[in-house]
Every structure is written in C-alpha cells, then in structure tokens.
Design a protein around this motif. Structure first.
Motif, PDB file in Angstrom:
ATOM      1  N   GLY A 145       0.849  -1.180   0.000  1.00 22.70           N
ATOM      2  CA  GLY A 145       0.000   0.000   0.000  1.00 22.70           C
ATOM      3  C   GLY A 145       0.884   1.229   0.000  1.00 22.70           C
ATOM      4  O   GLY A 145       2.118   1.133  -0.043  1.00 22.70           O
ATOM      5  N   VAL A 149      -0.645   2.818   5.068  1.00 23.90           N
ATOM      6  CA  VAL A 149      -1.073   1.424   4.927  1.00 23.90           C
ATOM      7  C   VAL A 149       0.139   0.513   4.894  1.00 23.90           C
ATOM      8  O   VAL A 149       0.206  -0.510   5.600  1.00 23.90           O
ATOM      9  CB  VAL A 149      -1.928   1.235   3.648  1.00 23.90           C
ATOM     10  CG1 VAL A 149      -2.252  -0.235   3.426  1.00 23.90           C
ATOM     11  CG2 VAL A 149      -3.218   2.050   3.746  1.00 23.90           C
ATOM     12  N   ASN A 187      -5.911  -3.880   2.376  1.00 25.52           N
ATOM     13  CA  ASN A 187      -5.305  -3.017   1.351  1.00 25.52           C
ATOM     14  C   ASN A 187      -5.961  -3.162  -0.016  1.00 25.52           C
ATOM     15  O   ASN A 187      -5.427  -2.677  -1.018  1.00 25.52           O
ATOM     16  CB  ASN A 187      -3.800  -3.279   1.251  1.00 25.52           C
ATOM     17  CG  ASN A 187      -3.456  -4.679   0.779  1.00 25.52           C
ATOM     18  OD1 ASN A 187      -4.325  -5.457   0.380  1.00 25.52           O
ATOM     19  ND2 ASN A 187      -2.175  -5.020   0.817  1.00 25.52           N
ATOM     20  N   GLU A 190      -6.283  -0.190  -2.159  1.00 16.13           N
ATOM     21  CA  GLU A 190      -5.050   0.447  -2.610  1.00 16.13           C
ATOM     22  C   GLU A 190      -4.664   0.078  -4.031  1.00 16.13           C
ATOM     23  O   GLU A 190      -3.694   0.614  -4.570  1.00 16.13           O
ATOM     24  CB  GLU A 190      -3.897   0.061  -1.676  1.00 16.13           C
ATOM     25  CG  GLU A 190      -3.974   0.661  -0.287  1.00 16.13           C
ATOM     26  CD  GLU A 190      -3.535   2.117  -0.296  1.00 16.13           C
ATOM     27  OE1 GLU A 190      -2.334   2.387  -0.148  1.00 16.13           O
ATOM     28  OE2 GLU A 190      -4.408   2.981  -0.474  1.00 16.13           O
ATOM     29  N   ASN A 193      -4.349   2.849  -6.505  1.00 17.67           N
ATOM     30  CA  ASN A 193      -3.237   3.713  -6.101  1.00 17.67           C
ATOM     31  C   ASN A 193      -1.889   3.116  -6.487  1.00 17.67           C
ATOM     32  O   ASN A 193      -0.961   3.839  -6.862  1.00 17.67           O
ATOM     33  CB  ASN A 193      -3.274   3.945  -4.590  1.00 17.67           C
ATOM     34  CG  ASN A 193      -4.484   4.746  -4.153  1.00 17.67           C
ATOM     35  OD1 ASN A 193      -5.037   5.507  -4.931  1.00 17.67           O
ATOM     36  ND2 ASN A 193      -4.898   4.567  -2.909  1.00 17.67           N
TER      37      ASN A 193
END
Length: 391
Positions: A145, A149, A187, A190, A193
């Motif tokens: 992450g 995270v 996660n 994520e 991202n």
C-alpha cells in the motif's frame, strides 16, 4: 505466476520463456526439459522490518545456523550442476547478508540468473549501482500500500519512504525493478493507487500476490479477501493493465500464488473474444498450474529444502548433507513424490474441478492451514461450483 501481460497482450518477458514453454508441462523435476527448478533461497531470516504477514516470521535479530559464505558457494555449485535457471535471493532481508554481492556475482558466473526479493529500504544509490553492475536480472520490492497502509503492514514508520527511495535509486541506474503487493482485506482499496504509483515512478513490473497462510500469515486467515473481493481485485488489475497497454506503457503485470486467476481470465475472455480465450487456455495449459515441488523450490537459511518458500514446515533434506539435485529427485519422500503427480491425491472441489489440468490443485499450504489436510481443496479458490463444472 500468471502473466496478464502475456495472456492478454502476447507481450513476452524473461520469465514467460520458463512459464509458457512448450516442454514445461512434461517436466517432473524442473521448469522445463533439461532444467532444474527456479529456486528461492531465503538467505537469512534476519530483517530490519517486522511485516504482519511474513511467512518467515522474521525479526531484527541474528539467527543461528545460517549457511556460511563457503557453504553457500557449494550450494550454488550444486544448483549450477542441476541446471537451475534462476536463483531468487530472499529473506528476511537478503541485503543484510554482508556477502550478498559476492554470492549473487558467484551465481551469475555459474550461469544462474540472480534475482532479488527485498523490502527496498537498504537500497542506496551506491547499492543500486552495485546490483546493476553484477547483473542482477530483477529486483522485486515489497509494498503493501502507500505510506500509512504500507508502514502498518511493515511494522515500521517510514518504511514506505525508504522503500520508495530504493525504487527510485534502481530506476535511476536503469536496474529492472518491480513491486510485490500482497492482496488482503486491509489493502484491497489500494490497488488503483498502486497502478498510479508504478506509472508515476516509471516502475517496470508489478506482481500481485494472493495471501498464503504461512508464518505470521497464518494469523491472517480471517483477514484474507472473500471470493467476491478476489474477483473485484482481478477486475481492477485487468482494467488497469488494459489501460497501460492501450496507452503504450509497457509494464509487466502478474498475479502470484492463485492459479485460478488464469482460469478466471479464460472464462472472462470466453464471453467476449473466443479466439483470445483459446490462446489464453493454450498458454495456461502449457504452464500446468501450481508446480511447487516440480518447477519451483525453496531453500531456507539453514539449508533445508522445501516445496516452496511458504511450505517451510515440510523439508526434504539439507544441502549441507546432499546435493540439491539429489534431494529434488529423491522420490522416497511422500510429499515430494506426491507433488510431482498430485492430481490423484487431491480431495474436495479440487479433485472434481474441470480445470484441474490447468490449475493443478492450486496452493497446498493454504489447504493444510485451514483444514489440516495437505491434499484438501485450496480455500482461496474464488471460482463458483458452476464455473468449475460441479453443477
């Protein structure tokens, strides 16, 4: 490993020549005919982080009994004799070993491709240049992450920033580098991202690992993703991989430790593009699914040989006492011989799945962690009964 890049776009990278070669499926003791397996060497258990899902249960202390430099070189000699194509230096944190560069260079000189699995926090610009200069084929850096995270998973504030600097140092010296991301319920959000991050940082490769219940990861069984969330994760990974390809961004995207991913790609393509679906099926059929104990093996810091790095509670012998190739081809151990031809031993959904020849029963360690039976069904299979032919 399942290469989405290869299956969806026919883009080929180094590992694909091992995963999808025409003679890989028939091999019993290696990645392909005439080869030994890809070997992960957990070269030390010591680590400067304390990740919550670490299969080695590593910590920042010195452990007794690890292979010395000379013992490691004899081990590498044995791997070369057995024609092992790749040696992945892992840990703990392999860069903590003061002889890492000496041993990686030694493996290279013996004709074995050295690769590195690291948390990235120790990769300064100088270290990155040395990694590049000695010919390490690939550096995989673990991130679970972004920032908070990742740091929570890694057990150390600032771990993300240090790993990011390590990544940037690899990119700066043109060292091939990628991310290793273990999917779990904490996660899952994520994923987008992470794709943004690898684009922004000019990272070559990303591997999305499914959680294996081993070491400290045994405590995370209840925190694994659900079948629905696994499918959502796959849809996100496919969507972003397609986006990269359409925009001409050449990134290698893989998923690891769950061979129903390949079947999922096939079934998905079957609805949209039957010709592409057939190509996917042909490739994953060549691969033969999970091949722990066949094309993939592991050696721990003390020299014990295991089916893979997550199955360290089962050992076949020690490289201090016997050559790796002799251990790997000794069929007297019931688990090793069973893994070479596991389909008659499998139980439950796996034994009746119409894609058994493609998946090969998936991951045995997860099955044992949940049911206590090494040959039971893998609980992380997210395909429905209907999809696998049980209805």
């Amino acid at each position: 490993m399942i290469s989405l890049t290869r299956l969806l776009f026919n883009e080929e990278y180094f590992g694909d020549s091992l995963r999808y070669s025409t003679d890989s499926r028939g091999a019993v003791h290696g990645a392909a005919s005439g080869m030994g397996p890809v070997v992960v060497w957990n070269s030390t258990r010591t680590c400067n982080l304390k990740c919550v899902h670490c299969y080695m249960d590593s910590d920042a202390r010195k452990y007794k009994g690890e292979l010395s430099t000379e013992e490691a070189k004899r081990f590498i000699d044995d791997l070369a004799e057995f024609k092992v194509p790749v040696l992945l230096f892992s840990g703990g944190e392999p860069l903590i070993r003061p002889d890492f560069f000496e041993l990686a260079e030694y493996a290279r000189d013996k004709g074995i491709r050295p690769t590195l699995s690291t948390n990235g926090t120790l990769i300064t610009r100088e270290v990155a240049q040395r990694i590049k200069d000695i010919g390490v084929g690939y550096v995989g850096i673990s991130l679970d992450g972004l920032r908070e995270v990742n740091d929570k998973f890694r057990g150390r504030p600032g771990a993300f920033q240090a790993a990011m600097q390590g990544i940037q140092n690899c990119v700066a010296v043109n060292q091939r580098v990628g991310l290793r991301f273990t999917i779990n319920s904490h996660n899952l959000a994520e994923l987008d991202n992470i794709f943004d991050f690898i684009e922004a940082e000019n990272i070559n490769r990303v591997c999305f690992y499914h959680l294996v219940y081993s070491g400290r990861g045994n405590q995370m069984v209840e925190e694994d993703v659900s079948p629905t969330e696994s499918r959502q994760a796959m849809e996100t990974i496919i969507r972003r991989a397609v986006d990269f390809e359409e925009r001409g961004l050449k990134k290698e995207v893989l998923t690891v430790d769950n061979h129903c991913d390949g079947v999922y790609l096939y079934l998905r393509a079957l609805e949209e593009n039957p010709e592409k679906a057939q190509s996917i099926k042909d490739l994953i059929s060549r691969n033969g699914g999970n091949r722990s104990g066949i094309a993939f093996g592991a050696v721990d810091p003390a020299g014990y040989v295991h089916p893979d790095q997550f199955t360290q509670h089962i050992s076949f012998g020690n490289v201090r006492e016997r050559k790796f190739g002799d251990i790997w081809t000794d069929m007297s151990h019931p688990i090793l011989s069973g893994l070479k031809d596991r389909q008659p031993l499998l139980k439950g959904r796996c034994s009746r799945c119409r894609f058994l020849d493609i998946c090969n029963g998936n991951f045995r360690t997860r099955a044992q962690a949940v049911s206590g039976d090494f040959w039971d069904s893998d609980p992380a299979c997210y395909l429905t009964d209907e999809e696998i032919g049980l209805q």
